[in-house]
Every structure is written in structure tokens, then in C-alpha cells.
Scaffold this motif. Structure first.
Motif, PDB file in Angstrom:
ATOM      1  N   TYR A  19       0.839  -1.197   0.000  1.00  0.00           N
ATOM      2  CA  TYR A  19       0.000   0.000   0.000  1.00  0.00           C
ATOM      3  C   TYR A  19       0.876   1.250   0.000  1.00  0.00           C
ATOM      4  O   TYR A  19       1.666   1.477   0.912  1.00  0.00           O
ATOM      5  N   ARG A  20       0.732   2.095  -1.005  1.00  0.00           N
ATOM      6  CA  ARG A  20       1.577   3.277  -1.137  1.00  0.00           C
ATOM      7  C   ARG A  20       1.103   4.428  -0.249  1.00  0.00           C
ATOM      8  O   ARG A  20       1.887   5.303   0.108  1.00  0.00           O
ATOM      9  N   ALA A  21      -0.186   4.473   0.074  1.00  0.00           N
ATOM     10  CA  ALA A  21      -0.743   5.528   0.947  1.00  0.00           C
ATOM     11  C   ALA A  21      -0.379   6.912   0.425  1.00  0.00           C
ATOM     12  O   ALA A  21       0.171   7.756   1.154  1.00  0.00           O
ATOM     13  N   VAL A  22      -0.693   7.164  -0.844  1.00  0.00           N
ATOM     14  CA  VAL A  22      -0.391   8.452  -1.462  1.00  0.00           C
ATOM     15  C   VAL A  22      -1.185   9.556  -0.772  1.00  0.00           C
ATOM     16  O   VAL A  22      -2.402   9.451  -0.608  1.00  0.00           O
ATOM     17  N   GLY A  23      -0.510  10.596  -0.354  1.00  0.00           N
ATOM     18  CA  GLY A  23      -1.161  11.709   0.327  1.00  0.00           C
ATOM     19  C   GLY A  23      -1.016  11.669   1.829  1.00  0.00           C
ATOM     20  O   GLY A  23      -1.311  12.648   2.520  1.00  0.00           O
ATOM     21  N   ARG A  24      -0.543  10.538   2.365  1.00  0.00           N
ATOM     22  CA  ARG A  24      -0.336  10.464   3.809  1.00  0.00           C
ATOM     23  C   ARG A  24       0.778  11.415   4.225  1.00  0.00           C
ATOM     24  O   ARG A  24       1.857  11.413   3.655  1.00  0.00           O
ATOM     25  N   ASP A  25       0.496  12.249   5.211  1.00  0.00           N
ATOM     26  CA  ASP A  25       1.453  13.263   5.654  1.00  0.00           C
ATOM     27  C   ASP A  25       1.617  13.137   7.170  1.00  0.00           C
ATOM     28  O   ASP A  25       0.814  13.667   7.937  1.00  0.00           O
ATOM     29  N   MET A  26       2.652  12.438   7.598  1.00  0.00           N
ATOM     30  CA  MET A  26       2.858  12.218   9.024  1.00  0.00           C
ATOM     31  C   MET A  26       3.257  13.504   9.752  1.00  0.00           C
ATOM     32  O   MET A  26       2.936  13.676  10.933  1.00  0.00           O
ATOM     33  N   ASP A  27       3.937  14.416   9.059  1.00  0.00           N
ATOM     34  CA  ASP A  27       4.286  15.693   9.681  1.00  0.00           C
ATOM     35  C   ASP A  27       3.019  16.485  10.011  1.00  0.00           C
ATOM     36  O   ASP A  27       2.909  17.096  11.081  1.00  0.00           O
ATOM     37  N   TYR A  28       2.072  16.475   9.088  1.00  0.00           N
ATOM     38  CA  TYR A  28       0.787  17.147   9.315  1.00  0.00           C
ATOM     39  C   TYR A  28       0.052  16.493  10.490  1.00  0.00           C
ATOM     40  O   TYR A  28      -0.481  17.180  11.371  1.00  0.00           O
ATOM     41  N   LEU A  29       0.047  15.168  10.519  1.00  0.00           N
ATOM     42  CA  LEU A  29      -0.647  14.440  11.574  1.00  0.00           C
ATOM     43  C   LEU A  29      -0.039  14.718  12.940  1.00  0.00           C
ATOM     44  O   LEU A  29      -0.744  15.007  13.907  1.00  0.00           O
ATOM     45  N   TYR A  30       1.290  14.660  13.033  1.00  0.00           N
ATOM     46  CA  TYR A  30       1.953  14.929  14.306  1.00  0.00           C
ATOM     47  C   TYR A  30       1.773  16.394  14.712  1.00  0.00           C
ATOM     48  O   TYR A  30       1.650  16.702  15.896  1.00  0.00           O
ATOM     49  N   GLY A  31       1.754  17.284  13.741  1.00  0.00           N
ATOM     50  CA  GLY A  31       1.540  18.693  14.039  1.00  0.00           C
ATOM     51  C   GLY A  31       0.171  18.930  14.666  1.00  0.00           C
ATOM     52  O   GLY A  31       0.047  19.641  15.676  1.00  0.00           O
ATOM     53  N   ILE A  32      -0.866  18.327  14.072  1.00  0.00           N
ATOM     54  CA  ILE A  32      -2.219  18.446  14.614  1.00  0.00           C
ATOM     55  C   ILE A  32      -2.297  17.810  15.999  1.00  0.00           C
ATOM     56  O   ILE A  32      -2.917  18.354  16.928  1.00  0.00           O
ATOM     57  N   ALA A  33      -1.654  16.660  16.159  1.00  0.00           N
ATOM     58  CA  ALA A  33      -1.683  15.955  17.444  1.00  0.00           C
ATOM     59  C   ALA A  33      -1.046  16.782  18.552  1.00  0.00           C
ATOM     60  O   ALA A  33      -1.601  16.931  19.645  1.00  0.00           O
ATOM     61  N   PHE A  34       0.134  17.322  18.290  1.00  0.00           N
ATOM     62  CA  PHE A  34       0.816  18.133  19.301  1.00  0.00           C
ATOM     63  C   PHE A  34       0.054  19.432  19.569  1.00  0.00           C
ATOM     64  O   PHE A  34       0.006  19.902  20.712  1.00  0.00           O
ATOM     65  N   LEU A  35      -0.538  20.015  18.536  1.00  0.00           N
ATOM     66  CA  LEU A  35      -1.297  21.252  18.705  1.00  0.00           C
ATOM     67  C   LEU A  35      -2.512  21.036  19.594  1.00  0.00           C
ATOM     68  O   LEU A  35      -2.787  21.835  20.505  1.00  0.00           O
ATOM     69  N   THR A  36      -3.257  19.941  19.358  1.00  0.00           N
ATOM     70  CA  THR A  36      -4.435  19.664  20.182  1.00  0.00           C
ATOM     71  C   THR A  36      -4.045  19.334  21.619  1.00  0.00           C
ATOM     72  O   THR A  36      -4.728  19.724  22.563  1.00  0.00           O
ATOM     73  N   LEU A  37      -2.928  18.615  21.784  1.00  0.00           N
ATOM     74  CA  LEU A  37      -2.475  18.288  23.139  1.00  0.00           C
ATOM     75  C   LEU A  37      -2.043  19.539  23.889  1.00  0.00           C
ATOM     76  O   LEU A  37      -2.379  19.717  25.076  1.00  0.00           O
ATOM     77  N   PHE A  38      -1.328  20.422  23.210  1.00  0.00           N
ATOM     78  CA  PHE A  38      -0.891  21.678  23.845  1.00  0.00           C
ATOM     79  C   PHE A  38      -2.099  22.539  24.209  1.00  0.00           C
ATOM     80  O   PHE A  38      -2.178  23.079  25.314  1.00  0.00           O
ATOM     81  N   ALA A  39      -3.045  22.661  23.268  1.00  0.00           N
ATOM     82  CA  ALA A  39      -4.245  23.455  23.529  1.00  0.00           C
ATOM     83  C   ALA A  39      -5.041  22.854  24.684  1.00  0.00           C
ATOM     84  O   ALA A  39      -5.562  23.579  25.544  1.00  0.00           O
ATOM     85  N   GLY A  40      -5.131  21.534  24.703  1.00  0.00           N
ATOM     86  CA  GLY A  40      -5.867  20.877  25.779  1.00  0.00           C
ATOM     87  C   GLY A  40      -5.248  21.116  27.141  1.00  0.00           C
ATOM     88  O   GLY A  40      -5.947  21.443  28.103  1.00  0.00           O
ATOM     89  N   MET A  41      -3.938  20.966  27.231  1.00  0.00           N
ATOM     90  CA  MET A  41      -3.267  21.178  28.514  1.00  0.00           C
ATOM     91  C   MET A  41      -3.360  22.633  28.955  1.00  0.00           C
ATOM     92  O   MET A  41      -3.511  22.923  30.142  1.00  0.00           O
ATOM     93  N   LEU A  42      -3.284  23.564  27.996  1.00  0.00           N
ATOM     94  CA  LEU A  42      -3.391  24.990  28.333  1.00  0.00           C
ATOM     95  C   LEU A  42      -4.782  25.315  28.857  1.00  0.00           C
ATOM     96  O   LEU A  42      -4.929  25.956  29.913  1.00  0.00           O
ATOM     97  N   VAL A  43      -5.814  24.894  28.134  1.00  0.00           N
ATOM     98  CA  VAL A  43      -7.194  25.151  28.560  1.00  0.00           C
ATOM     99  C   VAL A  43      -7.475  24.480  29.892  1.00  0.00           C
ATOM    100  O   VAL A  43      -8.126  25.049  30.775  1.00  0.00           O
ATOM    101  N   PHE A  44      -6.969  23.268  30.066  1.00  0.00           N
ATOM    102  CA  PHE A  44      -7.202  22.513  31.293  1.00  0.00           C
ATOM    103  C   PHE A  44      -6.539  23.196  32.488  1.00  0.00           C
ATOM    104  O   PHE A  44      -7.137  23.313  33.562  1.00  0.00           O
ATOM    105  N   THR A  45      -5.326  23.678  32.285  1.00  0.00           N
ATOM    106  CA  THR A  45      -4.592  24.343  33.373  1.00  0.00           C
ATOM    107  C   THR A  45      -5.286  25.636  33.793  1.00  0.00           C
ATOM    108  O   THR A  45      -5.384  25.944  34.993  1.00  0.00           O
ATOM    109  N   LEU A  46      -5.773  26.385  32.825  1.00  0.00           N
ATOM    110  CA  LEU A  46      -6.431  27.657  33.119  1.00  0.00           C
ATOM    111  C   LEU A  46      -7.826  27.474  33.725  1.00  0.00           C
ATOM    112  O   LEU A  46      -8.409  28.436  34.226  1.00  0.00           O
TER     113      LEU A  46
END
Length: 255
Positions: A220-247
Motif C-alpha cells: 500500500y503506497r498511501a499516497v497523500g499520507r502526511d505524518m508531519d501534518y498528523l503529528y503537528g495536529i496531534a501536538f497542537l491539540t495536546l498543547f491546547a488541551g493542557m493549556l485550557v485545562f490548566t487555566l
């Protein structure tokens, strides 16, 4: 060090409580955790086997849908279970040693263990069947790091916003409902014609499912799969979650 030990003990106690509450003292609860995804996969296999000659990838309908459904459930089941972690354990937050984040950690550990076990059991039979029919399998699921960060990140944000803004809960439910149909469980996102493929690939769950499937199908070639995009979204949501949770720590305890 003592603070960490205290929270570890609290999480352990909450974990035992969650297991008893969710699955009960009888084995039936654990069996249902296995039967539910297996029944969905079997139903999809029967339906699509009747209307198509071959799956979009490989030769086994069961394995194709199992890899899509299980990868999707790693997100869906965890976020659904974690969204109400704080609210469901509200009475326990009156104890000073119990922090709101402890309730989320306990549920996350339980759900991660449950989903991983279910995935191993459910995928075992389709994988053996596919191998017997000549489908080469890598059996090396990928994208695990992004899944681990995306799930708690979304759930942590929801724990706060569901309490503060009831309308957001309704909107999230409406937006989240069609994800099962558009995340690549039934189809290969890279087979969608342009320009619609670009719209489909905006959804980070699509990249998770593509990465998961690639771990089972080496061709399976998985054309269009972008792991950098996926990790970026993952880290962004985790950071936003921890910030909102802390506040919002006081809000989580008092509301």
C-alpha cells in the motif's frame, strides 16, 4: 517525588474504580468490548462482499474493514470515554489529593489497554485468513505516537468546553458524527479524485487510518499520507488541551 507517588496511587485507585464501573464484576462486560467491534466488522464484510468482487486493498474484506474500523476506534472510543471523565468523577474532586487530570489519565490508561487488546484479538483472525489466501502482511501498525497525542488532546479540550459551553457539546456531536463515513474506513482516501482528495486529507483521522493500514499492507503506497501534518495536529491539540485545562482547574472542581 512524593507528589508524583500520590498522584500515581490516585490514578491507580481511579483505574480500579473505572474498571468496576464500566465492566462490572462479571466477564460479560469484557466480552462485549470484543463483540461490539467484531460485530461491526462482520456486518461491513457481509454487506460489501455481496456488492463488490474484491476489497479496495488486498483480498480480504474482513482485514480491510478491520484495519479501518480499529484505527478509527482508537480515536472515537477514547475521546467519547474521556470527554466525561471529570464530570463522571465530580464527587471525588472534593478530596484534595484527587486532581481533575487524574480522572482523565485513569480513563485513558483503561481505554488504551482495552482498545489495544481488542485490536490484537479482532485483527488476529483476518490476518491469518489473508495470509492463507496469499496477501503479504507487514503486521507493523504505524502512527501510534500521533494517535496517543491526538486522542487525549481532543478529550482534554472537550472536558473543559463541555462543562463551560453546553452549545459546544451539541456542535461537537454534530461535527463528529459523520467522521466514520469520511475518514477512510470504507475506502482508500488516495483513490478519491482531485480536487476532493485534498478536502478529504484535511481530516487528520484519514492519515491515522492510512498509516495504520500501511503497517498491514506493505504494497500500500498511501499516497497523500502526511505524518508531519498528523503529528503537528496531534501536538497542537495536546498543547491546547493542557493549556485550557490548566487555566480552568478551579472551574473543573467547582462546576
Amino acid at each position: 517525588m512524593g507528589h508524583l507517588t500520590t498522584h500515581s496511587r490516585v490514578v491507580g485507585a481511579l483505574l480500579v474504580r473505572e474498571m468496576a464501573t464500566r465492566f462490572g464484576s462479571k466477564p460479560g462486560g469484557y466480552v462485549w468490548a470484543l463483540l461490539d467491534p467484531a460485530a461491526h466488522i462482520l456486518l461491513m464484510t457481509v454487506i460489501f462482499h455481496a456488492i463488490a468482487r474484491a476489497p479496495a486493498l488486498g483480498t480480504s474484506f474482513a482485514l480491510f474493514f478491520a484495519t479501518g474500523y480499529i484505527a478509527f476506534q482508537f480515536y472515537q472510543a477514547t475521546t467519547s470515554y474521556l470527554n466525561a471523565a471529570v464530570k463522571s468523577n465530580k464527587t471525588l474532586l472534593s478530596y484534595p489529593n484527587v486532581a481533575p487530570i487524574d480522572t482523565i489519565v485513569a480513563r485513558f490508561v483503561l481505554q488504551m489497554g482495552t482498545t489495544s487488546l481488542v485490536a490484537f484479538i479482532v485483527l488476529a483472525r483476518p490476518s491469518r485468513h489473508a495470509r492463507r489466501h496469499g496477501t503479504p502482511l507487514a503486521l507493523n501498525p504505524r502512527g501510534g505516537g500521533a494517535r496517543l497525542r491526538l486522542r487525549p488532546g481532543v478529550a482534554i479540550v472537550n472536558c473543559v468546553l463541555f462543562l463551560k459551553y453546553p452549545l459546544y457539546k451539541q456542535v461537537f456531536g454534530i461535527v463528529n458524527r459523520p467522521l466514520f463515513l469520511i475518514s477512510g474506513v470504507f475506502f482508500l482516501p488516495d483513490s478519491v479524485p482531485a480536487p476532493y482528495r485534498d478536502h478529504v486529507l484535511i481530516n487528520p483521522l484519514v492519515h491515522i487510518i492510512m498509516a495504520f493500514r500501511k503497517g498491514f499492507y506493505p504494497e500500500y503506497r498511501a499516497v497523500g499520507r502526511d505524518m508531519d501534518y498528523l503529528y503537528g495536529i496531534a501536538f497542537l491539540t495536546l498543547f491546547a488541551g493542557m493549556l485550557v485545562f490548566t487555566l480552568s482547574r478551579k472551574t473543573l472542581r467547582n462546576e
